[in-house]
Design a protein around this motif. Structure first.
Motif, PDB file in Angstrom:
ATOM      1  N   ALA A 309       0.862  -1.189   0.000  1.00 22.02           N
ATOM      2  CA  ALA A 309       0.000   0.000   0.000  1.00 22.02           C
ATOM      3  C   ALA A 309       0.888   1.225   0.000  1.00 22.02           C
ATOM      4  N   ARG A 311       0.774   5.316   0.892  1.00 19.69           N
ATOM      5  CA  ARG A 311      -0.024   6.288   1.624  1.00 19.69           C
ATOM      6  C   ARG A 311       0.763   7.590   1.782  1.00 19.69           C
ATOM      7  N   THR A 487      -1.576  10.092  -4.562  1.00 22.82           N
ATOM      8  CA  THR A 487      -1.590   8.784  -3.909  1.00 22.82           C
ATOM      9  C   THR A 487      -2.134   7.699  -4.820  1.00 22.82           C
ATOM     10  N   ASN A 491       0.052   4.586  -5.893  1.00 22.12           N
ATOM     11  CA  ASN A 491      -0.353   3.317  -5.286  1.00 22.12           C
ATOM     12  C   ASN A 491      -0.543   2.245  -6.365  1.00 22.12           C
TER      13      ASN A 491
END
Length: 525
Positions: A309, A311, A487, A491
């Motif tokens: 992930a 972030r 993001t 991502n």
């Protein structure tokens, strides 16, 4: 989505040049199994229109971005490889004479992917291959870690202020006229930087003062009107940048219009008007980067990424302990979770414990109030009976939970004067006060286990270090520097890179297709 029925331009590279493609490489694997790994129907929802079809089959583009992420290339470099390198042509199914496509097509495909209902489908496809092979079946260790990835834009307070003013001029009706009358620090129609002596500290300070004054005057004189989304965002960003990056000058109270660049960092500071989601990130107290955090979970024996992930770098909701719970959420059975002190918060321990996981999370060390003196673990703390006994044998009660963190306090105020152990306990004139946070018992048990259990220590030393190598693989080939903004886009890239690295690892382990399923057949040659 219509099916692509075009013909390859020139001879099929895989059929005619197979001996030139390195055996056991990702190129050779994709050339042979691309259709199985990325079937056309996998991307049908990304092209919902019944009219026409994509200019290039999505399965070819999926193969291209997978190899691109593996090698860390730009869109332009990727297209050059597709035009000139037989390995890339074979992997993506292009003919020998095919000149590929414009680099912008890769950006369009990634944008469709990022905005789709399943933006991480490339990673998910490779994860299904991992499950089908059974290569991690019965392997119940998962190691967690994070690393900082540098953002793709330059950050500087002066240029941010100028860029924010220009955005307001561009997006807000009548802002240009207001700027012409009210703003005098810089010609905002000039694309260059202000013409000052940049090595002159006084000149820079005067420029910042003037730019902030311009920003405040512009905001204060904009006509009242209903703003659209872009215009409202531009005004909001200018207000934020003008406020977060400056403070009153040294001898100013803030009311005389004199400003300087802030000494220090505002909480959750936006570091770029171009990428508003990038943040200042500290992995250590002395080292700071601007960008995002990549969070990883791996199976340490095989080195395969089980979840990733990306972030923003700051904020409680983006802390390692919070994201770590997400990384383990899809596990279908309890695992042994390995992580450093960042994952060892009380809330995270409680949640993982309730999920049935065994925890090998390194506890944060306790700091004594006096160097070499007593720590929290030297006190006898009974959270059920609500009592605390100090090393000298004095017992006091625990208060009810209160405050932002619902902590409880034990106050030894009247018992400390004259105590023979005071010098080892506290320097406070009012005596020792202990703060007991929620989940204290879990944390105390964890500290005791980490300090005294040789089996726990051996497992931690064995299974925790491989995640450091997994981090190194993610950032290898210059991939610590992100290529995209925001993001969502980054991502999606991180998941694609993890998928490519997993695919390479599986191939090295002997990945093949039996005709009915994926399998690992180790090379015994």
């Amino acid at each position: 989505m219509g099916e692509w029925v075009g013909e390859a331009v020139g001879p099929d590279v895989w059929e005619t040049c197979r001996d030139l493609i390195p055996a056991g490489s990702v190129f050779a694997f994709l050339a042979e199994h691309r259709g199985r790994l990325f079937p056309a129907q996998m991307f049908a929802d990304m092209y919902p229109s019944a009219n026409g079809r994509p200019s290039m089959p999505p399965q070819i583009l999926a193969a291209a971005i997978t190899v691109q992420a593996l090698h860390g290339l730009s869109d332009f470099e990727t297209v050059q490889e597709l035009r000139c390198d037989l390995r890339w042509k074979a992997a993506c199914g292009l003919g020998l004479h095919d000149m590929a496509f414009d680099p912008s097509l890769l950006a369009c495909f990634r944008r469709r992917l990022a905005r789709s209902a399943r933006p991480n489908r490339v990673f998910e496809a490779v994860r299904e291959v991992v499950k089908a092979t059974g290569v991690i079946k019965g392997k119940h260790q998962r190691a967690l870690d994070s690393t900082v990835l540098d953002d793709a834009v330059a950050t500087q307070a002066v240029t941010q202020l100028i860029a924010a003013v220009r955005a307001v001029i561009r997006e807000v009706p009548a802002a240009a006229e207001v700027t012409a009358v009210q703003c005098t620090a810089h010609d905002y129609t000039d694309p260059g930087k202000p013409r000052i002596a940049w090595n002159d500290e006084q000149a820079r300070a005067e420029l910042v003062d003037a730019l902030v004054t311009d920003a405040l005057r512009l905001l204060g004189h904009l006509p009242e009107q209903q703003l659209g989304e872009k215009a409202a965002n531009a005004v909001g960003i200018l207000a934020l940048v003008a406020g977060q990056d400056v403070e009153p000058a040294e001898d100013s109270d803030g009311r005389d219009g004199r400003w300087r660049i802030t000494r220090g960092t505002a909480p959750n500071r936006m570091v770029s008007t171009v990428d508003p989601e990038a943040r200042h990130v500290h992995k250590t107290r002395s080292h700071q980067q601007d960008g995002f955090k990549a969070h990883l979970a791996i199976e340490p024996e095989t080195g395969l990424y089980t979840a990733v992930a990306l972030r923003p770098g700051t904020g409680a909701e983006h802390h390692e302990a919070a994201v770590g719970l997400e990384l383990l959420a899809d596990e279908d059975q309890p695992v042994d979770a390995f992580g450093d002190t960042a994952y060892s918060t009380g809330d995270a321990r409680q949640a993982l414990h309730e999920a049935g996981h065994r925890l090998f999370l390194k506890p944060a060390p306790l700091r004594p109030a006096v160097p070499g003196g007593f720590t929290l673990d030297d006190f006898t703390i009974d959270t059920i009976a609500a009592t605390v006994t100090c090393p000298a044998g004095h017992t006091v009660g625990l208060s009810e939970p209160g405050g932002q963190h619902h902590q409880r306090k034990a106050v030894f105020k009247d018992l400390c004067p004259g105590c023979p152990l005071r010098e080892q306990c506290t320097k406070a004139k009012a005596g020792r006060t202990l703060t007991i946070r929620p989940h204290h018992d879990l944390q105390a048990i964890a500290r005791h286990q980490a300090a005294t259990d040789p089996d726990w220590q051996a497992d931690y030393r064995r299974w925790r270090p491989p995640v450091e190598r997994a981090v190194a693989r993610i950032v290898h080939h210059g991939n610590r520097k992100l290529r995209y903004r925001g993001t969502i886009s980054n991502n999606t890239w991180l998941h694609t890179r993890a998928a490519a690295l997993n695919l390479r690892r599986l191939i090295n382990l002997g990945l093949t297709h039996t005709g009915t399923t994926w399998a690992i057949v180790p090379n015994t040659a």
